[in-house]
Write an enzyme that holds these catalytic residues in place. Sequence first.
Site, short mmCIF file in Angstrom:
data_model
loop_
_atom_site.label_atom_id
_atom_site.label_comp_id
_atom_site.label_asym_id
_atom_site.label_seq_id
_atom_site.Cartn_x
_atom_site.Cartn_y
_atom_site.Cartn_z
N LYS A 1 0.62 -1.15 0.01
CA LYS A 1 -0.06 -0.01 -0.10
C LYS A 1 0.91 1.42 -0.03
O LYS A 1 2.19 1.20 0.28
CB LYS A 1 -0.84 0.04 1.00
CG LYS A 1 -2.02 -1.10 1.08
CD LYS A 1 -2.99 -1.11 2.14
CE LYS A 1 -3.92 -1.99 2.22
NZ LYS A 1 -4.95 -1.79 3.45
N TYR B 1 -12.62 -2.14 -3.91
CA TYR B 1 -13.05 -2.25 -2.58
C TYR B 1 -14.50 -1.99 -2.63
O TYR B 1 -15.01 -1.85 -1.45
CB TYR B 1 -12.34 -0.98 -1.74
CG TYR B 1 -10.92 -1.49 -1.10
CD1 TYR B 1 -10.84 -2.64 -0.41
CD2 TYR B 1 -10.06 -0.53 -1.00
CE1 TYR B 1 -9.52 -2.85 0.04
CE2 TYR B 1 -8.91 -0.91 -0.66
CZ TYR B 1 -8.64 -1.82 -0.01
OH TYR B 1 -7.44 -2.19 0.84
N PHE C 1 -15.67 3.81 6.69
CA PHE C 1 -14.41 4.06 6.16
C PHE C 1 -14.10 4.04 4.62
O PHE C 1 -13.06 4.40 4.29
CB PHE C 1 -13.41 3.39 6.90
CG PHE C 1 -13.34 1.88 6.89
CD1 PHE C 1 -12.95 1.21 5.94
CD2 PHE C 1 -14.12 1.16 7.87
CE1 PHE C 1 -13.02 -0.21 5.81
CE2 PHE C 1 -14.41 -0.15 7.89
CZ PHE C 1 -13.91 -0.89 6.62
N ARG D 1 -2.39 -14.32 4.65
CA ARG D 1 -3.20 -13.49 5.76
C ARG D 1 -2.40 -13.80 7.08
O ARG D 1 -2.19 -12.96 7.69
CB ARG D 1 -4.40 -14.13 6.13
CG ARG D 1 -5.49 -13.82 4.57
CD ARG D 1 -5.73 -12.64 4.44
NE ARG D 1 -6.35 -11.93 5.44
CZ ARG D 1 -6.82 -10.63 5.48
NH1 ARG D 1 -7.17 -10.10 4.52
NH2 ARG D 1 -7.29 -10.02 6.60
N THR E 1 -5.56 -6.81 10.77
CA THR E 1 -5.80 -5.52 10.01
C THR E 1 -5.23 -4.26 10.73
O THR E 1 -4.60 -3.46 10.21
CB THR E 1 -7.33 -5.52 10.04
OG1 THR E 1 -7.90 -6.52 9.34
CG2 THR E 1 -7.87 -4.24 9.19
N ARG F 1 2.35 -6.57 9.35
CA ARG F 1 1.62 -5.38 9.61
C ARG F 1 2.32 -4.95 11.05
O ARG F 1 2.41 -3.79 11.55
CB ARG F 1 0.24 -5.63 9.72
CG ARG F 1 -0.34 -5.46 8.43
CD ARG F 1 -1.74 -5.94 8.43
NE ARG F 1 -2.60 -5.49 7.23
CZ ARG F 1 -3.72 -6.03 6.83
NH1 ARG F 1 -4.28 -7.04 7.54
NH2 ARG F 1 -4.30 -5.60 5.65
N ASN G 1 -1.78 0.24 6.96
CA ASN G 1 -1.36 -0.90 7.35
C ASN G 1 -0.52 -1.85 6.38
O ASN G 1 -0.40 -2.85 6.65
CB ASN G 1 -2.78 -1.79 7.90
CG ASN G 1 -3.61 -2.14 6.79
OD1 ASN G 1 -3.39 -1.91 5.88
ND2 ASN G 1 -4.70 -2.71 7.41
N HIS H 1 -2.32 -5.26 1.65
CA HIS H 1 -3.47 -5.80 1.21
C HIS H 1 -3.31 -7.46 0.99
O HIS H 1 -2.40 -7.86 0.19
CB HIS H 1 -4.12 -5.33 0.12
CG HIS H 1 -5.45 -6.03 -0.48
ND1 HIS H 1 -6.80 -5.99 0.14
CD2 HIS H 1 -5.58 -6.97 -1.23
CE1 HIS H 1 -7.49 -6.80 -0.61
NE2 HIS H 1 -6.88 -7.74 -1.25
N GLU I 1 -9.60 -10.79 -7.57
CA GLU I 1 -8.53 -9.40 -7.45
C GLU I 1 -7.54 -9.78 -8.39
O GLU I 1 -6.80 -8.61 -9.10
CB GLU I 1 -8.17 -9.56 -6.09
CG GLU I 1 -9.34 -9.10 -5.00
CD GLU I 1 -8.92 -8.95 -3.49
OE1 GLU I 1 -9.72 -8.53 -2.56
OE2 GLU I 1 -7.62 -9.22 -3.28
#
Length: 136
Positions: free
Chosen positions: A12, A52, A60, A88, A94, A105, A115, A118, A129
């Site tokens: 990100k 998203y 948010f 993950r 998150t 993270r 964070n 993704h 995706e």
Amino acid sequence: MSNIEHTLSIIKPDAVERKLENEIKEMFKNTGFNILKEKKIHITKSEAEEFYKVHETKPFYNDLCAYLSSGPIVVMILEHEHAVLRNRDLMGATNPKDAEEGTIRKKYGISIDKNSVHGSDSVENAKIEIDFFFKD
Ligand code: IDP
Ligand code: MG
């Protein structure tokens, strides 16, 4: 039987801005992921809104889309056995405050919105995706 899967990872804007791309890619490689494809791109707000869309009812959502389109990102197809879950696990929770030691993270995340990474949350979403960024 092979359990090899593909998943989509995004580094990100907060992490690209802090020049953490190579360190994060090393964490993937050291965990045994193959990076099959990668590209650095800067998406528009409307592309972020499409990506998203599952979060469109969340409070948010607008900030999230503004953020993902705020600067360059690195999108990657990762390959591994059980890639979705393994990614993950490597990403961590998150909210970086809740992330375990050794996760991306925990190491690099700044806040719940910044964070750093993704990762797809299911095999089905991984396909959607990956197509979103790499279908051409
Ligand atoms: P995930 O990235 O761990 O899969 P999701 O619940 O899918 O988390 O949320 C997508 C992204 O939206 C998160 O990575 C985070 O950047 C942002 N986000 C999630 N929950 C909140 C929140 O409560 N406030 C602000 N941003 C949030
Ligand atoms: Mg998610």
